[in-house]
Design an enzyme around this catalytic site. Structure first.
Site, PDB file in Angstrom:
ATOM      1  NE  ARG A  40      -9.937  26.705  -1.950  1.00 53.54           N
ATOM      2  CZ  ARG A  40      -9.605  27.204  -0.766  1.00 53.54           C
ATOM      3  NH1 ARG A  40      -9.035  26.424   0.144  1.00 53.54           N
ATOM      4  NH2 ARG A  40      -9.834  28.460  -0.477  1.00 53.54           N
ATOM      5  CD  GLN A 107      -3.011  26.784   4.852  1.00 52.21           C
ATOM      6  OE1 GLN A 107      -3.602  27.508   4.063  1.00 52.21           O
ATOM      7  NE2 GLN A 107      -2.503  25.631   4.507  1.00 52.21           N
ATOM      8  CG  ASP A 110      -8.440  21.517  13.688  1.00 48.72           C
ATOM      9  OD1 ASP A 110      -7.335  21.594  14.253  1.00 48.72           O
ATOM     10  OD2 ASP A 110      -8.595  20.959  12.587  1.00 48.72           O
ATOM     11  CG  HIS A 127      -5.630  30.886   8.218  1.00 51.87           C
ATOM     12  ND1 HIS A 127      -5.822  29.996   7.188  1.00 51.87           N
ATOM     13  CD2 HIS A 127      -4.867  31.872   7.705  1.00 51.87           C
ATOM     14  CE1 HIS A 127      -5.183  30.432   6.105  1.00 51.87           C
ATOM     15  NE2 HIS A 127      -4.596  31.571   6.393  1.00 51.87           N
ATOM     16  CB  CYS A 138     -13.202  46.615  22.620  1.00 49.98           C
ATOM     17  SG  CYS A 138     -13.763  45.077  23.389  1.00 49.98           S
ATOM     18  CB  CYS A 160     -18.309  42.782  22.847  1.00 50.80           C
ATOM     19  SG  CYS A 160     -17.007  43.154  24.045  1.00 50.80           S
ATOM     20  CB  SER A 202      -5.790  23.138  -1.914  1.00 48.91           C
ATOM     21  OG  SER A 202      -6.178  24.353  -1.303  1.00 48.91           O
ATOM     22  CG  ASN A 226      -2.900  17.781  -0.665  1.00 45.35           C
ATOM     23  OD1 ASN A 226      -3.286  18.000   0.485  1.00 45.35           O
ATOM     24  ND2 ASN A 226      -3.595  18.140  -1.719  1.00 45.35           N
TER      25      ASN A 226
HETATM   26  P1  NAD Z   1      -8.152  22.930   1.369  1.00 47.84           P
HETATM   27  O1  NAD Z   1      -9.527  22.435   1.731  1.00 47.84           O
HETATM   28  O2  NAD Z   1      -8.035  23.982   0.364  1.00 47.84           O
HETATM   29  O3  NAD Z   1      -7.270  21.679   0.884  1.00 47.84           O
HETATM   30  C1  NAD Z   1      -7.171  20.500   1.628  1.00 47.84           C
HETATM   31  C2  NAD Z   1      -6.372  19.507   0.804  1.00 47.84           C
HETATM   32  O4  NAD Z   1      -6.156  18.347   1.605  1.00 47.84           O
HETATM   33  C3  NAD Z   1      -7.090  19.051  -0.464  1.00 47.84           C
HETATM   34  O5  NAD Z   1      -6.238  19.232  -1.577  1.00 47.84           O
HETATM   35  C4  NAD Z   1      -7.397  17.569  -0.211  1.00 47.84           C
HETATM   36  O6  NAD Z   1      -7.246  16.780  -1.368  1.00 47.84           O
HETATM   37  C5  NAD Z   1      -6.350  17.195   0.810  1.00 47.84           C
HETATM   38  N1  NAD Z   1      -6.767  16.134   1.739  1.00 47.84           N
HETATM   39  C6  NAD Z   1      -7.933  16.078   2.440  1.00 47.84           C
HETATM   40  N2  NAD Z   1      -7.933  15.002   3.250  1.00 47.84           N
HETATM   41  C7  NAD Z   1      -6.746  14.366   3.030  1.00 47.84           C
HETATM   42  C8  NAD Z   1      -6.153  13.187   3.575  1.00 47.84           C
HETATM   43  N3  NAD Z   1      -6.767  12.464   4.522  1.00 47.84           N
HETATM   44  N4  NAD Z   1      -4.932  12.800   3.121  1.00 47.84           N
HETATM   45  C9  NAD Z   1      -4.285  13.525   2.170  1.00 47.84           C
HETATM   46  N5  NAD Z   1      -4.792  14.666   1.637  1.00 47.84           N
HETATM   47  C10 NAD Z   1      -6.004  15.084   2.070  1.00 47.84           C
HETATM   48  O7  NAD Z   1      -7.446  23.313   2.731  1.00 47.84           O
HETATM   49  P2  NAD Z   1      -6.373  24.441   3.044  1.00 47.84           P
HETATM   50  O8  NAD Z   1      -5.316  24.472   1.986  1.00 47.84           O
HETATM   51  O9  NAD Z   1      -6.000  24.254   4.460  1.00 47.84           O
HETATM   52  O10 NAD Z   1      -7.190  25.813   2.914  1.00 47.84           O
HETATM   53  C11 NAD Z   1      -8.450  25.933   3.508  1.00 47.84           C
HETATM   54  C12 NAD Z   1      -8.589  27.051   4.530  1.00 47.84           C
HETATM   55  O11 NAD Z   1      -9.711  26.704   5.318  1.00 47.84           O
HETATM   56  C13 NAD Z   1      -7.462  27.160   5.500  1.00 47.84           C
HETATM   57  O12 NAD Z   1      -7.089  28.478   5.468  1.00 47.84           O
HETATM   58  C14 NAD Z   1      -8.021  26.799   6.890  1.00 47.84           C
HETATM   59  O13 NAD Z   1      -7.858  27.903   7.762  1.00 47.84           O
HETATM   60  C15 NAD Z   1      -9.492  26.640   6.712  1.00 47.84           C
HETATM   61  N6  NAD Z   1     -10.080  25.360   7.189  1.00 47.84           N
HETATM   62  C16 NAD Z   1      -9.677  24.820   8.366  1.00 47.84           C
HETATM   63  C17 NAD Z   1     -10.223  23.624   8.802  1.00 47.84           C
HETATM   64  C18 NAD Z   1      -9.729  23.055  10.110  1.00 47.84           C
HETATM   65  O14 NAD Z   1      -9.330  23.816  10.993  1.00 47.84           O
HETATM   66  N7  NAD Z   1      -9.725  21.738  10.285  1.00 47.84           N
HETATM   67  C19 NAD Z   1     -11.201  22.961   8.045  1.00 47.84           C
HETATM   68  C20 NAD Z   1     -11.614  23.563   6.834  1.00 47.84           C
HETATM   69  C21 NAD Z   1     -11.040  24.760   6.418  1.00 47.84           C
END
Ligand code: NAD
Length: 255
Positions: A40, A107, A110, A127, A138, A160, A202, A226
């Protein structure tokens, strides 16, 4: 308190030093500096392609082989498979090494926190992880890399090998329940926390977004790191707006 000047960093560093039960919650934003897009943020996967969010529900994966084929192709090409931890992940690991982290809840799927040195004992990947696959019938689990080899060798939707069920990365999709033990552990730690730091999230995905609320309700200080505003900024004792890869190392340096 807003922004992230040296005074604010120094004050937050004092809170970190004095905390006895600090919880850190991280989201996709901590991994963007490793080249993995968030969902997002301004360059987020869903900001650029809003239709993809609706398709992220597990029901599409279960019912439509075309969705699964596309998902396996995406996994083969996912930037996260070759990504390295960045300064933000390393700073979180350093905070733990210095005894300042009771629990890290991420969350992210990776695995980069573990690569950076955060300990599996104090880390909850709430997550799941993209480094393993799970059979949705299974429950058998195995390394992602083995299944990706099958995809590369022509199995577009590998089944599987034990029961023939549908395989998926061991991550929690929308419509799937979290692992109860992981959620309880995160909730208990949040309720016992005296300091809660939400980093690069977010704060819109539930039930995880409720963790800082539980912490604040039980008297914890809340620090949000953030780039963009979050729904909980008004409840925070400090909001640090700079890039995570700069803010967290500055915080460690100020300890
Ligand atoms: P989100 O994408 O909803 O929000 C990420 C937030 O981080 C944003 O508000 C953005 O402005 C901020 N941001 C991005 N880069 C930044 C930086 N360098 N410095 C400061 N702020 C920064 O992410 P979320 O809240 O984690 O929710 C997304 C869901 O998607 C999670 O549940 C997660 O499991 C999954 N997801 C994971 C990965 C990963 O594993 N790297 C990547 C994408 C999504």
């Amino acid at each position: 308190m807003g922004q992230s000047g040296p005074d604010v960093i120094a004050e937050v560093a004092g809170w970190v030093r004095r905390a006895h039960a600090a919880v850190i919650l991280t989201g996709a934003g901590i991994s963007t500096e490793s080249g993995i897009p968030d969902f997002r943020g301004p360059q987020g996967v869903w900001t650029r392609n809003p239709g993809a969010e609706a398709k992220a529900d597990i029901s599409y994966y279960l019912s439509d082989p075309a969705v699964r084929r596309e998902a396996w192709q995406t996994r083969v090409e996912h930037p996260g498979r070759h990504a390295e931890p960045n300064a933000g992940h390393r700073a979180v690991a350093e905070l733990e090494r210095r005894g300042h982290v009771a629990l890290l809840v991420t969350q992210n799927i990776d695995g980069l926190h573990l690569d950076a040195g955060s300990s599996p004992q104090r880390t909850v990947e709430i997550h799941g992880t993209m480094r393993e696959v799970v059979c949705l019938a299974c429950g058998d689990r195995g390394p992602m890399e083995e299944t990706l080899e099958r995809v590369r060798h022509g199995e577009a939707d590998p089944a599987c090998r034990i029961c023939g069920g549908i395989l998926k990365s061991a991550t929690i999709s929308f419509g799937q329940a979290l692992v109860t033990a992981d959620l309880f552990r995160a909730q208990r730690a949040a309720e016992a926390a005296d300091l809660f730091m939400a980093v690069g999230t977010s704060l819109t995905v539930y039930p995880v977004a409720d963790l800082p609320v539980r912490a604040v309700r039980n008297g914890a200080r809340l620090v949000i790191v953030n780039a963009e505003p979050t729904p909980l900024d008004t409840h925070a004792d400090a909001v640090l707006r700079g890039p995570i890869g700069e803010v967290l190392p500055a915080l460690v340096a100020a300890l």
